[in-house]
Every structure is written in C-alpha cells, then in structure tokens.
Design an enzyme around this catalytic site. Structure first.
Site, PDB file in Angstrom:
ATOM      1  N   GLU A 139       0.778  -1.015   0.020  1.00 44.49           N
ATOM      2  CA  GLU A 139      -0.071  -0.012   0.059  1.00 44.49           C
ATOM      3  C   GLU A 139       0.935   1.219   0.048  1.00 44.49           C
ATOM      4  OE1 GLU A 139      -3.348   0.365   2.811  1.00 44.49           O
ATOM      5  OE2 GLU A 139      -1.966   2.149   3.506  1.00 44.49           O
TER       6      GLU A 139
ATOM      7  N   THR B 123      -3.867   4.841  -0.922  1.00 46.55           N
ATOM      8  CA  THR B 123      -4.839   5.237  -0.041  1.00 46.55           C
ATOM      9  C   THR B 123      -5.557   6.635  -0.356  1.00 46.55           C
ATOM     10  OG1 THR B 123      -2.963   6.427   1.285  1.00 46.55           O
ATOM     11  CG2 THR B 123      -3.708   3.990   2.141  1.00 46.55           C
TER      12      THR B 123
ATOM     13  N   ASP C  97     -10.788   7.853   8.935  1.00 47.84           N
ATOM     14  CA  ASP C  97     -10.883   8.035  10.485  1.00 47.84           C
ATOM     15  C   ASP C  97     -11.660   9.217  10.812  1.00 47.84           C
ATOM     16  OD1 ASP C  97      -9.329   5.822  11.564  1.00 47.84           O
ATOM     17  OD2 ASP C  97      -7.508   6.378  10.769  1.00 47.84           O
TER      18      ASP C  97
ATOM     19  N   HIS D 273     -12.056  -3.005  15.736  1.00 47.19           N
ATOM     20  CA  HIS D 273     -11.933  -1.550  15.429  1.00 47.19           C
ATOM     21  C   HIS D 273     -12.185  -0.660  16.769  1.00 47.19           C
ATOM     22  CE1 HIS D 273     -13.489   2.470  13.983  1.00 47.19           C
ATOM     23  NE2 HIS D 273     -12.622   2.336  13.236  1.00 47.19           N
TER      24      HIS D 273
ATOM     25  N   LYS E 147     -20.727  -5.884   5.421  1.00 44.15           N
ATOM     26  CA  LYS E 147     -20.033  -5.284   4.120  1.00 44.15           C
ATOM     27  C   LYS E 147     -19.901  -6.229   3.208  1.00 44.15           C
ATOM     28  CE  LYS E 147     -16.673  -3.162   6.871  1.00 44.15           C
ATOM     29  NZ  LYS E 147     -15.105  -2.516   7.196  1.00 44.15           N
TER      30      LYS E 147
HETATM   31  P1  FAD Z   1     -16.677   0.974   9.000  1.00 47.14           P
HETATM   32  O1  FAD Z   1     -16.825  -0.186   8.223  1.00 47.14           O
HETATM   33  O2  FAD Z   1     -17.748   2.164   8.723  1.00 47.14           O
HETATM   34  O3  FAD Z   1     -16.580   0.601  10.534  1.00 47.14           O
HETATM   35  C1  FAD Z   1     -16.274   1.815  11.407  1.00 47.14           C
HETATM   36  C2  FAD Z   1     -17.089   1.213  12.675  1.00 47.14           C
HETATM   37  O4  FAD Z   1     -18.344   1.377  12.739  1.00 47.14           O
HETATM   38  C3  FAD Z   1     -16.592   0.052  13.182  1.00 47.14           C
HETATM   39  O5  FAD Z   1     -16.417   0.197  14.739  1.00 47.14           O
HETATM   40  C4  FAD Z   1     -17.752  -0.760  12.897  1.00 47.14           C
HETATM   41  O6  FAD Z   1     -17.901  -1.820  13.683  1.00 47.14           O
HETATM   42  C5  FAD Z   1     -18.974  -0.018  13.022  1.00 47.14           C
HETATM   43  N1  FAD Z   1     -19.884  -0.057  11.866  1.00 47.14           N
HETATM   44  C6  FAD Z   1     -19.880  -0.379  10.920  1.00 47.14           C
HETATM   45  N2  FAD Z   1     -20.991  -0.435  10.044  1.00 47.14           N
HETATM   46  C7  FAD Z   1     -21.756  -0.089  11.063  1.00 47.14           C
HETATM   47  C8  FAD Z   1     -23.339   0.369  10.933  1.00 47.14           C
HETATM   48  N3  FAD Z   1     -23.958   0.015   9.596  1.00 47.14           N
HETATM   49  N4  FAD Z   1     -24.000   0.934  12.149  1.00 47.14           N
HETATM   50  C9  FAD Z   1     -23.334   0.952  13.127  1.00 47.14           C
HETATM   51  N5  FAD Z   1     -21.880   0.862  13.257  1.00 47.14           N
HETATM   52  C10 FAD Z   1     -21.248   0.226  12.156  1.00 47.14           C
HETATM   53  N6  FAD Z   1      -8.314   5.412   6.233  1.00 47.14           N
HETATM   54  C11 FAD Z   1      -8.119   6.619   5.337  1.00 47.14           C
HETATM   55  O7  FAD Z   1      -8.911   7.907   5.714  1.00 47.14           O
HETATM   56  N7  FAD Z   1      -8.019   6.399   3.967  1.00 47.14           N
HETATM   57  C12 FAD Z   1      -7.547   5.253   3.478  1.00 47.14           C
HETATM   58  O8  FAD Z   1      -7.135   4.891   2.456  1.00 47.14           O
HETATM   59  C13 FAD Z   1      -7.567   3.950   4.566  1.00 47.14           C
HETATM   60  N8  FAD Z   1      -7.283   2.798   4.260  1.00 47.14           N
HETATM   61  C14 FAD Z   1      -7.234   1.660   4.984  1.00 47.14           C
HETATM   62  C15 FAD Z   1      -6.915   0.478   4.517  1.00 47.14           C
HETATM   63  C16 FAD Z   1      -7.180  -0.576   5.485  1.00 47.14           C
HETATM   64  C17 FAD Z   1      -6.842  -1.961   4.928  1.00 47.14           C
HETATM   65  C18 FAD Z   1      -7.834  -0.183   6.804  1.00 47.14           C
HETATM   66  C19 FAD Z   1      -7.785  -1.524   7.789  1.00 47.14           C
HETATM   67  C20 FAD Z   1      -7.950   0.774   7.217  1.00 47.14           C
HETATM   68  C21 FAD Z   1      -7.878   1.953   6.266  1.00 47.14           C
HETATM   69  N9  FAD Z   1      -8.119   3.221   6.822  1.00 47.14           N
HETATM   70  C22 FAD Z   1      -8.071   4.266   5.752  1.00 47.14           C
HETATM   71  C23 FAD Z   1      -8.667   3.560   8.177  1.00 47.14           C
HETATM   72  C24 FAD Z   1     -10.174   3.336   8.348  1.00 47.14           C
HETATM   73  O9  FAD Z   1     -10.462   4.347   7.414  1.00 47.14           O
HETATM   74  C25 FAD Z   1     -10.561   3.427   9.644  1.00 47.14           C
HETATM   75  O10 FAD Z   1      -9.992   2.334  10.434  1.00 47.14           O
HETATM   76  C26 FAD Z   1     -11.913   3.813  10.221  1.00 47.14           C
HETATM   77  O11 FAD Z   1     -12.114   4.301  11.537  1.00 47.14           O
HETATM   78  C27 FAD Z   1     -12.812   2.774   9.802  1.00 47.14           C
HETATM   79  O12 FAD Z   1     -13.012   2.413   8.568  1.00 47.14           O
HETATM   80  P2  FAD Z   1     -14.033   1.329   8.086  1.00 47.14           P
HETATM   81  O13 FAD Z   1     -13.976   1.232   6.770  1.00 47.14           O
HETATM   82  O14 FAD Z   1     -13.559  -0.107   9.030  1.00 47.14           O
HETATM   83  O15 FAD Z   1     -15.372   1.685   8.809  1.00 47.14           O
END
Ligand code: FAD
Length: 319
Positions: free
Chosen positions: A20, A51, A128, A185, A201
């Site tokens: 990445e 990213t 984030d 998370h 998802k």
């Molecule tokens: P979500 O899937 O939305 O989850 C976030 C939180 O909400 C979790 O605690 C989950 O359990 C909860 N949740 C999910 N869906 C729901 C729902 N429907 N109702 C209630 N709660 C829910 N960040 C960046 O800014 N740019 C990047 O390019 C980037 N790349 C990444 C790549 C990888 C492989 C990883 C692991 C992380 C990356 N991140 C990036 C960081 C990421 O954006 C953060 O970890 C963020 O806080 C959560 O993203 P997520 O997609 O897991 O969110």
C-alpha cells in the site's frame, strides 16, 4: 478493464505480494512515489493499493493570541496517482475510496473517473475520525459507513446511478475490498459487534477483506476463525507492517489500536538506535510472513508508509 483482485485471488495457488502506498504530501512530486515503487517491482506485485486522505482540520496562527481553523487537504491526488502507476508499471491498482469528506455525488464522480481510467478495483473504507473530536461525522449527503459505499458501488455495477433520469446507462464492473480488524476496530464495543458489521459489508457485495496491521499472528488466525463461524466466506488478506523506529511502539499501538507483543517490545527496547530497530522489525515480519504463508494466506499485504527498504528486505527473504 483490468483484472479483478477477487479473480487474482481465485487463480493463484501461492501467496502473492502486494503493498500500500500513500499519495505524496502536497508540494512533493510523483517521483517520490516512483522511488517507493521501483525497488519493490522485482517481487512482481500483481496489485498495489493507494490510500485516500480527507481534508484535515489545522490551526494556523494569524496574529498574537488568534488562531484560525482551516481545512487543509494534505495528500490529494489518489485517482490521478493510481492511473499514473497503472499505466507506468502495467500493474493493477486498487485506489481507496472513503466516506469522509465525500458527498454521494462526489463518490459517484470519483468512481466514474476510475471507470474511465480503466480501474475496476477499489477498497471501500470509512476514513478515520478527526484527531481533535475523535468522532466521525459524514459529509452532509455523504456516507456514514463503509457498507454504504459498497452498496453504492453495487448499484453502479447494476447501472443504477444517482440521477435516475440518465439514459443509456452503462453498468460498471468494480470489485470491492473492505477493511477488517483482527484486534477489533477502536470504536467497536466488542469483537462480535465488529464482525457483525463486517459481515454486512460482505453481504452488501464486498469480495474480500484486508486486515489492519497486526504483530501477533494468533490474533489474525483467531479473527479468521471468528469470521468463518459468523458466515464470512470471502478471502481475508493479512496486512503487515515492519516496526522501523523506536517510537512505533507507542505510535502504532495508539494510532491503530493494536497490541505489540511483549517479546517484540523487549527486542526493540534492547536496540541502541533505529537501525537496530529496523533489523528487529524486519526479522519479526519475516517470521510472521513465513507462518502466514504456511497457513496458506492468499496475499501478504505490506503497509509501506513510503519506506520501501524494509519491505524489500522482507520480500527478498520470502518471495
Ligand atoms: P466501517 O466499516 O464504517 O466501521 C467503522 C466502525 O463502525 C466500526 O467500529 C464498525 O464495527 C462500526 N460499524 C460499521 N457499520 C456500521 C453500521 N452500519 N452501524 C453501526 N456501526 C457500524 N483511512 C483513510 O482515511 N484512508 C484510507 O485509504 C484508508 N485505508 C485503509 C485500509 C485498510 C486495509 C484499513 C484496515 C484501514 C484503512 N483506513 C483508511 C482506516 C479506516 O478508514 C479507519 O480504520 C476507520 O476508522 C474505519 O473504517 P472502516 O471502513 O472499517 O469503517
């Protein structure tokens, strides 16, 4: 259109190497990214992730006792950079698409750009919460969770665009990855809840999961096991990052809400300087990689953070 990651994963009988990249900070040029990629191309990564970073709030001093709050986009350029890498290196690129800072229309526009540029893989993540508030607030008219991006992409794949009156609509053909957390998370109340939402998802159409970095393989194996028991059947790609500085002990665990295992902490503490820390980090990642390959993981995905040297040392021993 390029190969889909999910097809790459299906067609391989050996563990693949991928990594990445972060777009350069504003003001730098694309050469800094090529300098990260060049040394890693000999290991033939079938794909590279790029990213996406939303604007950040910063405080700038305007005059004595007066600070101005500004939104600064420090790392723009993901879409253009992804296309440049794709065409320069003839490699599949997986740009990240985030909820933060995007309206639904802007998400659709970014996806249309990617589609026109011949890219049909994305990693959908939320982004984030800002450092100052620690609470993620979606853009007005934007998505709250990564699952909503997955749903929007699946709609586009069926030719459903936001403007219902469009005619001659062409469906896109995106393959989507999402993020998973072997140590849960940070905002999740518990692991079961996190896996429950991870499954949403996948049920919405995500083809595979890429994990947050971890330093203890037991955490990954246990996470995969829990996902399987919860009915998540898609590939789960482990994300790895070699420790390369003494302050990573605090920085990585605080930033990514992960544990650093005690034997690794003790080895790092013994180091006299960061050169020694880097050696320890490489050796640890090599051991992790060997065990993961033995367990048959489809890909080892490395977080390069702009530093290819350590990844190269690991890849040399592994691939
Ligand atoms: P979500 O899937 O939305 O989850 C976030 C939180 O909400 C979790 O605690 C989950 O359990 C909860 N949740 C999910 N869906 C729901 C729902 N429907 N109702 C209630 N709660 C829910 N960040 C960046 O800014 N740019 C990047 O390019 C980037 N790349 C990444 C790549 C990888 C492989 C990883 C692991 C992380 C990356 N991140 C990036 C960081 C990421 O954006 C953060 O970890 C963020 O806080 C959560 O993203 P997520 O997609 O897991 O969110």
């Amino acid at each position: 259109m390029g190969v889909k990651i999910i097809d790459l994963l299906k067609d391989t009988d050996k563990t693949l190497f991928s990594f990445e990249l972060l777009p350069p900070l504003k003001g730098q040029d694309i050469e800094s990214i090529y300098e990260t990629i060049d040394p890693l191309m000999e290991f033939k990564p079938p794909y590279i992730n790029v990213t996406y970073h939303q604007e950040e709030l910063v405080y700038r001093k305007v005059k004595e006792n007066l600070l101005e709050r500004k939104r600064i986009w420090k790392r723009p350029g993901t879409v253009a950079l992804s296309a440049a890498i794709k065409y320069k290196y003839k490699v599949v690129v997986v740009p990240h698409i985030i909820c933060g800072g995007f309206t639904r229309e802007e998400t659709e526009n970014a996806l249309i750009d990617l589609n026109f540029l011949g890219m049909n893989n994305v990693l959908a993540v939320r982004g984030d919460a800002p450092e100052d508030t620690k609470i993620f607030v979606p853009e007005e008219g934007g998505h709250k969770h990564a699952v909503d991006i997955v749903k929007q992409i699946m709609d586009l794949n069926k030719g459903i665009y936001l403007d219902e009156e469009l005619i001659h609509k062409r469906p896109t053909d995106f393959s989507v990855g999402v993020a998973g957390y072997p140590e849960k998370h940070s905002e999740s109340p518990n692991m079961d809840s996190d896996i429950h939402f991870l499954k949403k998802k996948v049920d919405a159409g995500a083809d595979y999961i890429v994990t947050q970095m971890f330093f203890d393989n037991v955490k990954y194996f246990s996470f995969v096991d829990k996902c399987r028991k919860a009915g998540i059947k898609v590939p789960i790609i482990p994300g790895l990052k070699p420790i390369s500085a003494y302050n990573h002990l605090q920085y990585l665990s605080k930033t990514f809400s992960i544990d650093i295992p005690d034997p690794l902490v003790r080895e790092v503490i013994k180091c006299k300087d960061n050169n020694q820390v880097r050696e320890v980090g490489v050796e640890w990642a090599v051991q992790q990689s060997r065990e993961l390959i033995k367990a048959g993981v489809p890909v080892l995905h490395f977080y390069s953070m702009g530093k290819p040297d350590n990844i190269k040392k690991i890849a040399k021993q592994i691939f």
